[in-house]
Design an enzyme around this catalytic site. Structure first.
Site, PDB file in Angstrom:
ATOM      1  N   THR A   8      -8.134  50.912  -0.650  1.00 27.78           N
ATOM      2  CA  THR A   8      -7.154  51.189   0.402  1.00 27.78           C
ATOM      3  C   THR A   8      -5.778  50.763  -0.094  1.00 27.78           C
ATOM      4  OG1 THR A   8      -8.736  50.916   2.162  1.00 27.78           O
ATOM      5  CG2 THR A   8      -6.478  50.317   2.710  1.00 27.78           C
ATOM      6  N   ARG A  40     -16.331  57.981  11.872  1.00 28.17           N
ATOM      7  CA  ARG A  40     -16.069  56.530  11.903  1.00 28.17           C
ATOM      8  C   ARG A  40     -14.551  56.272  11.826  1.00 28.17           C
ATOM      9  NH1 ARG A  40     -13.618  52.798   7.887  1.00 28.17           N
ATOM     10  NH2 ARG A  40     -14.539  50.755   8.217  1.00 28.17           N
ATOM     11  N   VAL A  41     -14.077  55.460  12.748  1.00 30.35           N
ATOM     12  CA  VAL A  41     -12.682  55.046  12.708  1.00 30.35           C
ATOM     13  C   VAL A  41     -12.644  53.596  12.264  1.00 30.35           C
ATOM     14  CG1 VAL A  41     -10.589  54.657  14.061  1.00 30.35           C
ATOM     15  CG2 VAL A  41     -12.028  56.656  14.524  1.00 30.35           C
ATOM     16  N   GLY A  42     -11.875  53.324  11.233  1.00 28.34           N
ATOM     17  CA  GLY A  42     -11.819  51.964  10.691  1.00 28.34           C
ATOM     18  C   GLY A  42     -10.614  51.203  11.210  1.00 28.34           C
ATOM     19  N   ASP A  43     -10.436  50.030  10.630  1.00 28.35           N
ATOM     20  CA  ASP A  43      -9.340  49.150  11.036  1.00 28.35           C
ATOM     21  C   ASP A  43      -7.965  49.765  10.809  1.00 28.35           C
ATOM     22  OD1 ASP A  43     -10.152  48.796   8.184  1.00 28.35           O
ATOM     23  OD2 ASP A  43      -8.316  47.592   8.140  1.00 28.35           O
ATOM     24  N   THR A 100      -6.562  44.996   3.919  1.00 36.61           N
ATOM     25  CA  THR A 100      -7.575  45.834   3.283  1.00 36.61           C
ATOM     26  C   THR A 100      -8.876  45.041   3.265  1.00 36.61           C
ATOM     27  OG1 THR A 100      -8.316  46.782   1.179  1.00 36.61           O
ATOM     28  CG2 THR A 100      -6.689  45.039   1.029  1.00 36.61           C
ATOM     29  N   HIS A 135     -13.283  44.946   4.433  1.00 39.46           N
ATOM     30  CA  HIS A 135     -14.344  45.478   5.277  1.00 39.46           C
ATOM     31  C   HIS A 135     -13.800  45.716   6.692  1.00 39.46           C
ATOM     32  CE1 HIS A 135     -18.372  45.075   7.441  1.00 39.46           C
ATOM     33  NE2 HIS A 135     -18.241  46.276   6.963  1.00 39.46           N
TER      34      HIS A 135
HETATM   35  N1  ASP Z   1     -10.314  48.669   5.476  1.00 39.33           N
HETATM   36  C1  ASP Z   1     -10.754  49.954   4.994  1.00 39.33           C
HETATM   37  C2  ASP Z   1     -11.724  50.522   5.998  1.00 39.33           C
HETATM   38  O1  ASP Z   1     -12.617  49.845   6.415  1.00 39.33           O
HETATM   39  C3  ASP Z   1     -11.412  49.894   3.657  1.00 39.33           C
HETATM   40  C4  ASP Z   1     -10.662  49.152   2.595  1.00 39.33           C
HETATM   41  O2  ASP Z   1      -9.724  48.435   2.863  1.00 39.33           O
HETATM   42  O3  ASP Z   1     -11.006  49.305   1.427  1.00 39.33           O
HETATM   43  O4  ASP Z   1     -11.617  51.673   6.315  1.00 39.33           O
END
Ligand code: ASP
Length: 310
Positions: free
Chosen positions: A167, A195-198, A218, A220
Site C-alpha cells: 500500500t 471487501r472494503v479495507g481501512d 498501512t 492489516h
Molecule cells: N491496509 C491495506 C488493506 O488492508 C493493506 C496494506 O496496507 O498493505 O487494504
C-alpha cells in the site's frame, strides 16, 4: 514553516529481489511531492502527486501492481484528507482506473459525500471524465503469480498476510502550515470481492487535522480498522506524545488488541515527522529542507541530498 513530505510504500515483508525497487520508488515519489511544496504548493497537491507517482509504479500494491481479489480481479481503495477544513474524500472497491487517489480527491472536491464505492464510484469517475483503463493494464505478472500461489491449498497464511503488501501513502505540511494525507491500495491479497479495507475509511486509513497532525497507515486493514489507527495516533499526540511515540503506542495497541501488524507515516503541525512500523519492513522516505531521509528495515535511517537523483 518548514515544509515536509513523508511517504511509505507499504508495511510487510519485502522479497529480497524487490527491495531496491521498493526503496527507489518511495525516494523518487518523496522528491516529486516535495518539489510541489518547495514551489509553495499545497500539502494536498503534494500528497496526491506523491501517491499518484506510487500508484503508477508497478512495484507497489496500488494502481498498477495492485494485488488481486479472490476472483483474480483488481478492486482498489483510496482516501485523501485536508487538515485545514477536515474535508475528506474516499473511494472503495473501485475498478478500471489508474489513479484512485485522484478519484478520492474528486469525491472530496465535487460531492457532498465522503466515500463512494464500487459501481457508484465508477459512474462518478465516468461523469468526471476520468479515463477508464482495461483491468489488464493494472495487473502485473507478479500480482498474478502471487494470486495463483496464494490460492494453492498449501499456501502459508502468515506469508499471505505479511508478504503481500505495498500500500502507498503520504503526509505533508506545506509552507502555510496546512496538513494533508493520502493513502491508496489494492487491499489484501485474495480478499473477498467487495471487501472494503481501512484505506477507504476516515480515521483508519488516514486522517489529517491542522491542529494535531496527519497519519497515513498501512498494514492489516481489519486490525487497523479495529483500533482506528490514524485517529488513535492523533489522539495520543493530542495528549502530548510526539509523532514518533504516538505512532509506536498505537501500533503496539493494534498488535496487542487486534493481533495486526502495520506501519505509519506521521507529521505534526511543526513539521516534525515519524516513519514507524511493527511489521518486518516498510519502505519510507521523508523530504525536508535539503535532505532526503529513507529506510526500509527496522532502525534504518539513511540520508542523501534532496538533489541526488538516485
Ligand atoms: N491496509 C491495506 C488493506 O488492508 C493493506 C496494506 O496496507 O498493505 O487494504
Amino acid at each position: 514553516m518548514l515544509p515536509v513530505l513523508v511517504v511509505h510504500g507499504g508495511a510487510g515483508l519485502i522479497p529480497k529481489e524487490r527491495v531496491e525497487l521498493s526503496s527507489s520508488g518511495v525516494r523518487s515519489a518523496a522528491r516529486g511531492g516535495y518539489t510541489i511544496l518547495q514551489g509553495g504548493g499545497s500539502a494536498m497537491d503534494a500528497v496526491v502527486e506523491a501517491v499518484t507517482q506510487l500508484e503508477n509504479n508497478p512495484a507497489y500494491n496500488a494502481g498498477c501492481g495492485s494485488v488481486l481479489n479472490v476472483k483474480g480481479e483488481v478492486e482498489m481503495d483510496a482516501i485523501v484528507m485536508d487538515g485545514k477544513t477536515l474535508a475528506s474524500g474516499a473511494v472503495s472497491a473501485v475498478r478500471n482506473i489508474a489513479n484512485p487517489v485522484q478519484l478520492a480527491r474528486l469525491v472530496m472536491d465535487k460531492t457532498s459525500h465522503l466515500c463512494l464505492t464500487a459501481q457508484g464510484a465508477g459512474q462518478f469517475a465516468r461523469a468526471m471524465g476520468v479515463i477508464e483503463v482495461p483491468e489488464e493494464s493494472l495487473i502485473t505478472d507478479y500480482a498474478r503469480m502471487r494470486w495463483k500461489k496464494n490460492l494453492a491449498p498449501d499456501a502459508n497464511p502468515v506469508e499471505s498476510q505479511m508478504g503481500k503488501m505495498g500500500t502507498v501513502g503520504a503526509v505533508a505540511v506545506d509552507v502555510e502550515g496546512n496538513i494533508a494525507c493520502a493513502t491508496s491500495t489494492g487491499g489484501m491479497l485474495n480478499k473477498m470481492e467487495g471487501r472494503v479495507g481501512d484505506t477507504a475509511c476516515i480515521g483508519c486509513g488516514g486522517y489529517a487535522d491542522n491542529t494535531v497532525g496527519a497519519v497515513s497507515p498501512t498494514g492489516h486493514g481489519e486490525a487497523i480498522m479495529k483500533v482506528t489507527l490514524a485517529r488513535l495516533i492523533l489522539f495520543h499526540m493530542e495528549q502530548g506524545q510526539s509523532a514518533e511515540a504516538a505512532s509506536d503506542l498505537a501500533l503496539a495497541t493494534m498488535k496487542s488488541r487486534a493481533g495486526g501488524l502495520g506501519g505509519v507515516v506521521t507529521v505534526d503541525p511543526q513539521g516534525r515527522w515519524a516513519a514507524r512500523f511493527s511489521s518486518r519492513q516498510m519502505s519510507w522516505a521523508a523530504a525536508q529542507k535539503d535532505t532526503l531521509h529513507y529506510g526500509l528495515n527496522a532502525g534504518e535511517h539513511f540520508t542523501q541530498s534532496i538533489d541526488d537523483p538516485h
